[in-house]
Design an enzyme around this catalytic site. Sequence first.
Site, PDB file in Angstrom:
ATOM      1  N   HIS A 297       0.799  -1.230   0.000  1.00  0.00           N
ATOM      2  CA  HIS A 297       0.000   0.000   0.000  1.00  0.00           C
ATOM      3  C   HIS A 297       0.828   1.274   0.000  1.00  0.00           C
ATOM      4  O   HIS A 297       0.255   2.364  -0.076  1.00  0.00           O
ATOM      5  CB  HIS A 297      -0.919   0.035   1.228  1.00  0.00           C
ATOM      6  CG  HIS A 297      -2.139  -0.813   1.090  1.00  0.00           C
ATOM      7  ND1 HIS A 297      -3.278  -0.387   0.448  1.00  0.00           N
ATOM      8  CD2 HIS A 297      -2.407  -2.074   1.503  1.00  0.00           C
ATOM      9  CE1 HIS A 297      -4.189  -1.342   0.480  1.00  0.00           C
ATOM     10  NE2 HIS A 297      -3.685  -2.381   1.110  1.00  0.00           N
ATOM     11  N   LYS A 482      -8.443  13.272   5.266  1.00  0.00           N
ATOM     12  CA  LYS A 482      -7.615  12.071   5.176  1.00  0.00           C
ATOM     13  C   LYS A 482      -6.658  12.067   6.361  1.00  0.00           C
ATOM     14  O   LYS A 482      -6.601  13.028   7.120  1.00  0.00           O
ATOM     15  CB  LYS A 482      -6.830  12.030   3.860  1.00  0.00           C
ATOM     16  CG  LYS A 482      -6.032  13.289   3.575  1.00  0.00           C
ATOM     17  CD  LYS A 482      -5.382  13.250   2.199  1.00  0.00           C
ATOM     18  CE  LYS A 482      -6.406  13.428   1.111  1.00  0.00           C
ATOM     19  NZ  LYS A 482      -6.414  12.314   0.172  1.00  0.00           N
ATOM     20  N   ARG A 483      -5.924  11.005   6.511  1.00  0.00           N
ATOM     21  CA  ARG A 483      -4.918  10.935   7.569  1.00  0.00           C
ATOM     22  C   ARG A 483      -3.935  12.099   7.442  1.00  0.00           C
ATOM     23  O   ARG A 483      -3.594  12.522   6.336  1.00  0.00           O
ATOM     24  CB  ARG A 483      -4.182   9.592   7.433  1.00  0.00           C
ATOM     25  CG  ARG A 483      -3.125   9.297   8.464  1.00  0.00           C
ATOM     26  CD  ARG A 483      -2.720   7.830   8.366  1.00  0.00           C
ATOM     27  NE  ARG A 483      -2.290   7.453   7.033  1.00  0.00           N
ATOM     28  CZ  ARG A 483      -1.026   7.524   6.605  1.00  0.00           C
ATOM     29  NH1 ARG A 483      -0.073   7.970   7.409  1.00  0.00           N
ATOM     30  NH2 ARG A 483      -0.704   7.137   5.387  1.00  0.00           N
ATOM     31  N   LYS A 488       0.943  14.153   2.415  1.00  0.00           N
ATOM     32  CA  LYS A 488      -0.406  14.467   1.935  1.00  0.00           C
ATOM     33  C   LYS A 488      -0.611  15.983   1.807  1.00  0.00           C
ATOM     34  O   LYS A 488      -1.591  16.438   1.238  1.00  0.00           O
ATOM     35  CB  LYS A 488      -1.454  13.837   2.848  1.00  0.00           C
ATOM     36  CG  LYS A 488      -1.441  12.303   2.778  1.00  0.00           C
ATOM     37  CD  LYS A 488      -2.464  11.680   3.713  1.00  0.00           C
ATOM     38  CE  LYS A 488      -2.395  10.161   3.721  1.00  0.00           C
ATOM     39  NZ  LYS A 488      -2.886   9.534   2.490  1.00  0.00           N
ATOM     40  N   THR A 590      -8.420   6.429  -1.720  1.00  0.00           N
ATOM     41  CA  THR A 590      -9.799   5.991  -1.967  1.00  0.00           C
ATOM     42  C   THR A 590     -10.772   7.125  -1.706  1.00  0.00           C
ATOM     43  O   THR A 590     -11.880   7.119  -2.240  1.00  0.00           O
ATOM     44  CB  THR A 590     -10.174   4.778  -1.098  1.00  0.00           C
ATOM     45  OG1 THR A 590      -9.871   5.054   0.271  1.00  0.00           O
ATOM     46  CG2 THR A 590      -9.432   3.532  -1.534  1.00  0.00           C
ATOM     47  N   LYS A 594     -14.445   8.325  -3.596  1.00  0.00           N
ATOM     48  CA  LYS A 594     -15.721   8.604  -2.935  1.00  0.00           C
ATOM     49  C   LYS A 594     -16.269   9.955  -3.379  1.00  0.00           C
ATOM     50  O   LYS A 594     -17.468  10.098  -3.677  1.00  0.00           O
ATOM     51  CB  LYS A 594     -15.545   8.570  -1.412  1.00  0.00           C
ATOM     52  CG  LYS A 594     -15.221   7.195  -0.875  1.00  0.00           C
ATOM     53  CD  LYS A 594     -14.595   7.256   0.510  1.00  0.00           C
ATOM     54  CE  LYS A 594     -13.958   5.902   0.850  1.00  0.00           C
ATOM     55  NZ  LYS A 594     -12.970   5.985   1.930  1.00  0.00           N
TER      56      LYS A 594
END
Length: 748
Positions: A297, A482-483, A488, A590, A594
């Site tokens: 991942h 998100k995390r 990120k 992901t 969504k």
Amino acid sequence: MNTELFLNDLNGLDTENKDVITLYNEISALAMKHAGEIAPTAGKRNAYYLSMEFLIGRSFYNNLMELGVLEQTREILEKKGIDINVFEEIEDAALGNGGLGRLAACFLDSAAGLGLPLHGYGIRYKYGLFKQAIENGFQTELPDDWQRFGDPWSVRRESEKRLIEFADMKVYAVPYDMPVFGKRINRLRLFQAEGEGGAEKISEYLYPADDTEEGKLLRLRQEYFFSAATVAELLDKHVKEHGRNFKTFADYNVIQLNDTHPVIAAAEFIRLLTKKYRLAFATALDVAKRTFAYTNHTVLPEALECWKEDYVTKILPEIADVMKKISVYAVREQTAAGCGKDEVAAMAIYKGETFYMANLAVYIAKSVNGVAMLHTEILKASLFATAHKTYPDKIQNKTNGITHRRWLELCNKEFSSLIDEAIGKDWRGDISRLSALRGKTEGLAEKFIEVKREKKRRLLQYVAEKEGVEVSPDFLVFAQVKRLHEYKRQLMTAFAILDIYYGLKSGEITNFYPSLFIFGAKSAPAYRRAKAIIKFINEIAAKINADESVNKLLKVVFVCNYNVSYAEKIVAGTDVSLQVSTAGLEASGTGNMKFMMNGAVTCGTMDGANIEIVEKAGAENNYIFGAEVDDVERLKAEGYNPEKTLENPVCKRAAEALINGEFSDGGTGGFKELYDSLLKGASWHSPDNYFVLYDLPDYIRALLKINADYSDKRAFAVKQLNNAANSAYFSSDRTIKEYAEEIWHIQP
């Protein structure tokens, strides 16, 4: 499900003077009573999904929908004077951290929906991740006791508990089964640790702090605990059904390792076959190599799991011996295949008194897959390049997906109904039929605008209640949820918002459509920089939201304790999905899927599944910016110097906002440390390692372009609808079909 009996019992349920928790447990128990039994596994090939996380969220609404009784339940409760929405008080089962765990939950949902025999195995954490609170802008962590509402969807299997032995303690793994409803009922089996001498600690918290030796050993215990319980159960079941003919084990079982955490299962599998069942080591290794498959991942080193030999030997000496022996076989095999010393070293399972678990996974697994096209190519070209050269047919791609049942039908009933009106209801059973929407986006634009506004209204009403920030549903809504991790680049979004704020204050930015930026994220408790970024975002939000000269045009909110249920509201009510990770570092994502499925455009980098989203929905319907993978590699090779970016006043003002006293970090030094990470680097990374300052100006241009385009709401709605119409590929139904056909070889 015996629907008639369930509805009869529900009609007869006494609801007078009962609180929400009591009603939740009683209605859930009725559903479990009439739902039917978990499908048997004997006689056919089954797949088993081992994961440290299953971020299942709230089960109540989803399970009733899957059982086909959600609307009838809503109507019966309404007649009894109960609004079904009261059950939102029941909080999520937060048994995961982010995309990894949510993906696992989506996969189980899709497999059941398709009638495929896939079963999940993990840990029944008492407290899950943690409940996030924000105090003076800082994240604080509270225990997330999700079981305080009861756990009516789980069944304890006391008679099936088994003993798990460490060198210094013995622990019982007690299974709890959660049914996964669909065309067949599959099982998510979560093990709870019980016993003496601190045994319960093993299943107490998801991802305990591992910045000490004690924490690292606890993490290793967790990984071994559920992996050992799983493989022991599967081997015993095989003996019961087929005797000790383990050469046929892989004919009936395939074990998918969800990332590197459960890779120790392969070593335990071989240990049991050799010690308990007396197979020759070479035979046991061969069975393992035909049984296990591995999903990678991430390319980030911290997630690839390297264990010091001392740690493994201390609590799992037999496992250490098995892994060393596997390493000997691997070296022998790779040398015989013509690999040189450097190539063998690159694939080493054991070297320098360290076990390399990702290399163990790649060696043992019959299949290794990435989770987006770009990610898989990076695995082949970089992370596992030598292994790919040695085993050229082993690495393949399986682009992630999401379950449309939860992430469209459940969370966006209004948009689902609009789709029904446009193309019929067949898409609900076969998501590929959603593509029939493609030719109808122009005609649906006006109705979609109404739907999106209603979803925004509900989201923003919830935000006002939870966060105390009032926002009009006429605002353009951006979301980055998100995390929290540096790659990120939530920090880059904060800088971009700040620049827009300055532009609005000075009058340089005009004709600006009122916009809201939503952040939702949890930082790992020991991740100081991530916590500083949360504080910085909250400082910016407080400043902007309090500024009467700007706050009718720009607002910012950091939602507290972001989870699956919050996400269900955010993805339905958002216009623009911010997916801005540094190119090459987000394996897939992901959340981007969504948002796409719910009719949001993507503003992002060419990274992870963003690339495939743009390929499917069209660059003209999304907003791509920033350095691509080749650019990042070139900049690294040339010696990227972020000091030069400060020649651009946008970058200079952004960086200096961390240190010029405009925002307070409460005396922690966190903002100065962020500044230094951008311009000085650290012993473990170069300056601006994630190219925040490099991509910032282009990011701001993209955000302002979106803002300008949104003034033509109808044209923008067509872009949004074109994303939804092309989102069927990103259903986990498609992903699971690919796993089933190309890796697991399972059938309904």
